[in-house]
Write a protein that holds these residues in place. Structure first.
Motif, PDB file in Angstrom:
ATOM      1  N   ASN A   1      -7.084   1.465   6.863  1.00 40.05           N
ATOM      2  CA  ASN A   1      -5.833   0.920   6.344  1.00 40.05           C
ATOM      3  C   ASN A   1      -5.013   2.006   5.649  1.00 40.05           C
TER       4      ASN A   1
ATOM      5  N   LYS B   1      -7.687   6.146  -2.301  1.00 37.77           N
ATOM      6  CA  LYS B   1      -8.428   4.970  -1.864  1.00 37.77           C
ATOM      7  C   LYS B   1      -8.921   4.161  -3.060  1.00 37.77           C
TER       8      LYS B   1
ATOM      9  N   VAL C   1       0.831  -1.201   0.000  1.00 37.82           N
ATOM     10  CA  VAL C   1       0.000   0.000   0.000  1.00 37.82           C
ATOM     11  C   VAL C   1       0.872   1.260   0.000  1.00 37.82           C
TER      12      VAL C   1
ATOM     13  N   VAL D   1      -8.320  -0.043  -0.904  1.00 38.56           N
ATOM     14  CA  VAL D   1      -8.141  -0.405   0.506  1.00 38.56           C
ATOM     15  C   VAL D   1      -9.186   0.319   1.351  1.00 38.56           C
TER      16      VAL D   1
END
Lengths: 207, 99
Positions: free
Chosen positions: B45, B36, B16, B41
């Motif tokens: 997170n 996002k 990520v 995710v």
């Protein structure tokens, strides 16, 4: 410790993220083909039924600004435009959904914003020319500004769009010189070139 | 075949975080929603990973309001850009040396 494949995958992911976050890749080739079909139909109607014949010098009604079917011609143009844009938006949204993306995201917004600048400037100029009776130049100018818009948009989408833009600009410029063939160039640019481009994009990216 | 893994910054070990940096490398600024969407995710997170990158001073956060709704924009700092580029170079070298 990481394996070689992990590093390669890292690089592939970096690349894919850079592309996805900076380019709108859900443009539909099929929409290009449809836009071309609408344009050809529109040009045919304009030529045969609305007598839009910019050929012939001096005595042509279009040339003199005495063209009487102007409201119908403008209505036709608007219908063709709405059909083409509507199809493009619909098919691109479908393609985006298939790719698991939203069609209206940062990249598509950016692309549309950059396209709109030459399109609005061209639209205003063409409106002025219509009011002033310079109908002979509206077809070539629409090609020219559309080409500029595509050229701009290509920075935010497929690189191929740039060539489409350059072809449209070239045809538009030719049309301003050979004014008698304005509608013919328009039909080639918005019609034939769109169809060829659409087929090419479809075969290259959508199979 | 010896490979040096020195120079691979810990901040980029996570998928990520690497994604956030990649997206910010090619965009001047991005808001939370766009990030996002790209990364697919959850809010929590993403926020955690952003905080970590912020702590490293790799990304810059600008909070503002648009139509009374909070809008947070992220951008890459010079330090982050340097670290990201170094990371790419190391990855490249590792792959080259293994060929």
């Amino acid at each position: 410790m990481k394996e070689e494949q992990d590093y390669i995958r890292d690089i592939a992911e970096i690349r894919s993220m850079m592309e996805r976050s900076s380019k709108f890749l859900s443009l539909s080739g099929l929409a290009g083909i449809m836009a071309g079909v609408y344009a050809l139909a529109g040009a045919w109607v304009a030529h045969v039924y609305l007598g839009f014949k910019p050929d012939g010098v001096g005595d042509s009604a279009v040339y003199n600004g005495q063209y009487s079917n102007l409201p119908q011609l403008m209505l036709l143009a608007v219908v063709v435009l709405i059909l083409a844009i509507g199809t493009a938006v619909f098919l691109s949204a479908k393609k985006a959904q298939k790719r698991g993306e939203k069609a209206w995201n940062t990249t598509s917004k950016r692309m549309v914003a950059h396209m709109s600048v030459p399109l609005v400037a061209g639209g205003i100029l063409i409106s002025v020319f219509i009011v002033k009776g310079l109908l002979i130049l509206i077809a070539p100018l629409s090609l020219l500004f559309y080409g500029l818009a595509l050229y701009n948009a290509s920075k935010f989408s497929y690189e191929d769009v740039k060539f489409l833009g350059m072809i449209q600009m070239g045809l538009g410029l030719l049309g301003t010189w050979y004014t008698g063939y304005g509608l013919l160039f328009w039909a080639i640019g918005f019609g034939v070139v769109h169809i060829v481009y659409g087929i090419y994009m479809h075969l290259r990216y959508e199979r | 075949m010896k490979v040096s893994i020195d120079g691979l910054h810990k901040a980029f070990e996570n998928r990520v975080r690497l994604g956030i940096m990649s997206a910010l490398a090619v965009n001047d600024t991005l808001d939370f929603t766009s990030l996002k969407e790209y990364l697919d995710v959850t809010d929590g997170n993403l926020a955690t990973h952003i905080k970590k990158l912020e702590k490293e001073e790799f990304i810059d956060v600008k909070k503002s309001f648009i139509d009374n709704k909070p809008n947070t924009k992220y951008s890459m700092t010079a330090k982050g850009k340097k670290a990201f580029e170094d990371h790419l170079k190391v990855l490249e070298n590792i792959i080259k040396s293994q060929k």
